[in-house]
Design an enzyme around this catalytic site. Structure first.
Site, PDB file in Angstrom:
ATOM      1  N   ASP A 231      51.945  58.891  24.056  1.00  0.00           N
ATOM      2  CA  ASP A 231      52.203  59.745  22.846  1.00  0.00           C
ATOM      3  C   ASP A 231      51.468  61.214  23.160  1.00  0.00           C
ATOM      4  O   ASP A 231      50.888  61.944  22.456  1.00  0.00           O
ATOM      5  CB  ASP A 231      51.181  59.185  21.634  1.00  0.00           C
TER       6      ASP A 231
ATOM      7  N   LYS B 299      55.569  63.868  25.797  1.00  0.00           N
ATOM      8  CA  LYS B 299      56.415  63.908  26.955  1.00  0.00           C
ATOM      9  C   LYS B 299      57.793  64.476  26.365  1.00  0.00           C
ATOM     10  O   LYS B 299      58.551  65.086  27.230  1.00  0.00           O
ATOM     11  CB  LYS B 299      56.612  62.571  27.619  1.00  0.00           C
TER      12      LYS B 299
ATOM     13  N   GLY C  92      58.236  56.513  21.275  1.00  0.00           N
ATOM     14  CA  GLY C  92      58.757  57.511  20.298  1.00  0.00           C
ATOM     15  C   GLY C  92      58.704  58.722  20.776  1.00  0.00           C
ATOM     16  O   GLY C  92      57.670  59.195  20.816  1.00  0.00           O
ATOM     17  N   HIS C  93      59.777  59.422  21.304  1.00  0.00           N
ATOM     18  CA  HIS C  93      59.668  60.863  21.726  1.00  0.00           C
ATOM     19  C   HIS C  93      60.083  61.818  20.683  1.00  0.00           C
ATOM     20  O   HIS C  93      61.286  61.899  20.446  1.00  0.00           O
ATOM     21  CB  HIS C  93      60.358  60.668  22.987  1.00  0.00           C
TER      22      HIS C  93
ATOM     23  N   GLN D  98      55.343  55.635  27.507  1.00  0.00           N
ATOM     24  CA  GLN D  98      54.030  55.228  27.250  1.00  0.00           C
ATOM     25  C   GLN D  98      53.213  56.103  28.278  1.00  0.00           C
ATOM     26  O   GLN D  98      53.451  57.241  28.216  1.00  0.00           O
ATOM     27  CB  GLN D  98      53.989  53.668  27.869  1.00  0.00           C
TER      28      GLN D  98
HETATM   29  P1  IMP Z   1      54.284  47.027  23.677  1.00  0.00           P
HETATM   30  O1  IMP Z   1      54.783  48.161  24.378  1.00  0.00           O
HETATM   31  O2  IMP Z   1      55.063  47.067  22.130  1.00  0.00           O
HETATM   32  O3  IMP Z   1      54.342  45.558  24.098  1.00  0.00           O
HETATM   33  O4  IMP Z   1      53.035  47.248  23.172  1.00  0.00           O
HETATM   34  C1  IMP Z   1      51.834  47.283  24.075  1.00  0.00           C
HETATM   35  C2  IMP Z   1      50.703  48.333  23.959  1.00  0.00           C
HETATM   36  O5  IMP Z   1      51.290  49.564  24.057  1.00  0.00           O
HETATM   37  C3  IMP Z   1      50.227  48.627  22.498  1.00  0.00           C
HETATM   38  O6  IMP Z   1      48.998  49.060  22.448  1.00  0.00           O
HETATM   39  C4  IMP Z   1      51.104  49.821  21.962  1.00  0.00           C
HETATM   40  O7  IMP Z   1      50.551  50.324  20.932  1.00  0.00           O
HETATM   41  C5  IMP Z   1      51.272  50.383  23.052  1.00  0.00           C
HETATM   42  N1  IMP Z   1      52.623  51.215  23.247  1.00  0.00           N
HETATM   43  C6  IMP Z   1      53.752  50.634  23.413  1.00  0.00           C
HETATM   44  N2  IMP Z   1      54.734  51.925  23.313  1.00  0.00           N
HETATM   45  C7  IMP Z   1      53.895  52.922  23.051  1.00  0.00           C
HETATM   46  C8  IMP Z   1      54.149  54.445  23.048  1.00  0.00           C
HETATM   47  O8  IMP Z   1      55.527  54.644  23.108  1.00  0.00           O
HETATM   48  N3  IMP Z   1      53.082  55.215  22.746  1.00  0.00           N
HETATM   49  C9  IMP Z   1      51.902  54.983  22.608  1.00  0.00           C
HETATM   50  N4  IMP Z   1      51.486  53.431  22.480  1.00  0.00           N
HETATM   51  C10 IMP Z   1      52.618  52.502  22.991  1.00  0.00           C
END
Ligand code: IMP
Length: 436
Positions: free
Chosen positions: A12, A15, A39-40, A222
């Site tokens: 977040d 990017k 979520g971009h 991420q």
């Molecule tokens: P997952 O990717 O859904 O398995 O989540 C694993 C961890 O990564 C969790 O703490 C999510 O909140 C975090 N996470 C996954 N995608 C994002 C993102 O795009 N932004 C911020 N955190 C993310």
């Protein structure tokens, strides 16, 4: 000529905006890992676009977007995103390719994600419940299904066989045989006609394009501290968000990845569970959340907020080989009387300057802060370094010094134009923007 843009914190970082801003310098934008957990958010002339799976480059006509083999693809999410873009008047035909080696998120992966979180109870990761982890588990377990496998959807083909085995494994895990493999196969057969024109050997595509002198922007999702290897394990996502992931996730050599630009907020946020050394739980944290609109672009969850953590960013500089930073959301700090920068941690009585690899140790760390004066004047929308209040300039300079690399970009608002590009920065060698 190529560039990799990735998150230097816990995701977040903004990017989407930086990729969108730099896309005019490139012909191809290639996403290398993650899935629709990302979520971009991009604002173009006041219009908001939230992209999850499709690279942010799609908003620029003429740019080809690639979803690489390192990404996990939920066809339903992909089609929904294409529909949204088309409804907004963005032509995507012929501009999006999906690797034939990208693994699929199957309908029951989401259910397994939710179940796994429930089973972890107090120790849950706080995933986005998109089925990302279970899809990567199947990939690493060598039983995953790839987009290219859908070419033969016959009842006795390898796809049907894999689905049978996977559904049997799911039924054992869930303790319920209510899911039938025929249903999953039918779902994939329905998806194939729309997916087929997009599926290609994207490694060959990218190589050929580079051989013809085309420039590629590698887009990470991420962030470094959520990387499966280098993040705060086990509170991480299931892929390599770091720069190495760009090579494996697209199918190019490490040298082709080019310059690596890390995106970092002027403070820190994290969504989901796991250590966040500089977290502010009181009024200040609330203030950052409100003024920074720190709510997940995918899940709407409130993000945890804290001061800038230079230990974490220095770590990102090291594991990614960052050449520079793009500092985002500087304007969110407008009006704060004083600002803190975490320059080290105090762990069990000892001052450490490197990120501990063990999360129990990290969780026991206290930040060591350096205090800087804030500024009262608004920085929102400023486009020139010289127009920043002197305290804001000093703050950014201190972020550069404590992080170990310069800031090539400073973002002062959500719109494309709300940006200061430092002319002497590492981005000065990028190819001139292409007018399309
Ligand atoms: P997952 O990717 O859904 O398995 O989540 C694993 C961890 O990564 C969790 O703490 C999510 O909140 C975090 N996470 C996954 N995608 C994002 C993102 O795009 N932004 C911020 N955190 C993310």
């Amino acid at each position: 000529m190529n560039l990799c843009v990735l998150g230097a914190q816990w995701g977040d970082e903004g990017k989407g905006k930086i990729v969108d801003l730099l896309t005019p310098h490139f012909d191809i934008v290639a996403r290398y890992q993650g899935g629709h957990n990302a979520g971009h958010t991009v604002f173009v002339q006041g219009r908001k676009f939230v992209l999850h799976l499709i690279p942010s480059g799609i908003l620029h006509p003429g740019v080809v977007c690639v979803i690489g083999n390192g990404v996990v693809v939920d066809p339903v999410a992909l089609f929904a995103e294409l529909d949204t873009l088309q409804a907004a008047g963005i032509e995507t035909t012929g501009r999006l390719l999906v690797s034939d080696k990208a693994h699929l998120i199957l309908p029951y992966h989401r259910e397994l994600d939710v179940l796994s979180e429930a089973r972890r109870g107090e120790r849950k990761i706080g995933t986005t419940s998109r089925g990302i982890g279970p899809a990567y588990e199947d990939k690493i377990g060598r039983r995953g299904v790839r987009t290219g496998d859908l070419a033969d959807p016959s009842d006795r083909g390898p796809l049907a066989l894999a689905i049978r085995e996977n559904v049997a494994a799911r039924n054992r895990l869930v303790g319920n045989a209510d899911l039938h493999w025929e249903k999953v196969l039918a779902h994939l057969r329905r998806a194939w006609p729309r997916l087929r024109p997009l599926v290609a050997d994207t490694s060959v595509f990218v190589h050929r394009a580079m051989a013809q002198g085309r420039a590629v922007l590698f887009e990470g999702a991420q962030g470094t501290l959520l990387d499966i290897d280098h993040g705060t394990y086990p509170f991480v996502t299931s892929s390599n968000a770091t720069a190495g992931g760009a090579a494996t996730g697209i199918g190019v050599g490490p040298g082709a990845v080019g310059t690596v630009l890390g995106v970092a907020k002027a403070y820190t946020t994290r969504v989901g569970a796991g250590p966040l050394p500089t977290e502010l739980t009181g009024e200040l944290g609330e203030r950052l959340r409100e003024s920074g609109q720190e709510f997940g672009a995918s899940t709407g969850r409130p993000r945890r907020c804290g001061w800038y953590d230079a230990v974490a960013v220095r770590y990102a500089v090291r594991v990614n080989g960052l050449a520079a930073l793009a500092i985002t959301k500087l304007d969110v700090l407008d009006g704060l009387e004083r600002l803190e920068i975490c320059t080290a941690y105090r762990c069990r009585g000892e001052v450490v300057t490197e990120m501990p690899g063990d999360i129990a140790q990290l969780a026991a760390c206290e930040p060591v802060y350096e205090t800087m004066p804030g500024w009262t004047r608004s920085t929102k929308g400023l486009t020139k370094w010289a127009d920043l209040p002197v305290e804001a300039q000093r703050y950014v300079r201190r972020l550069e010094e404590t992080s170990g690399v310069g800031a090539a970009i400073v973002s002062t608002g959500s719109d494309r134009d709300h940006t200061i590009v430092r002319e002497d920065g590492v981005l000065s060698h990028l190819r001139s923007p292409v007018r399309r």
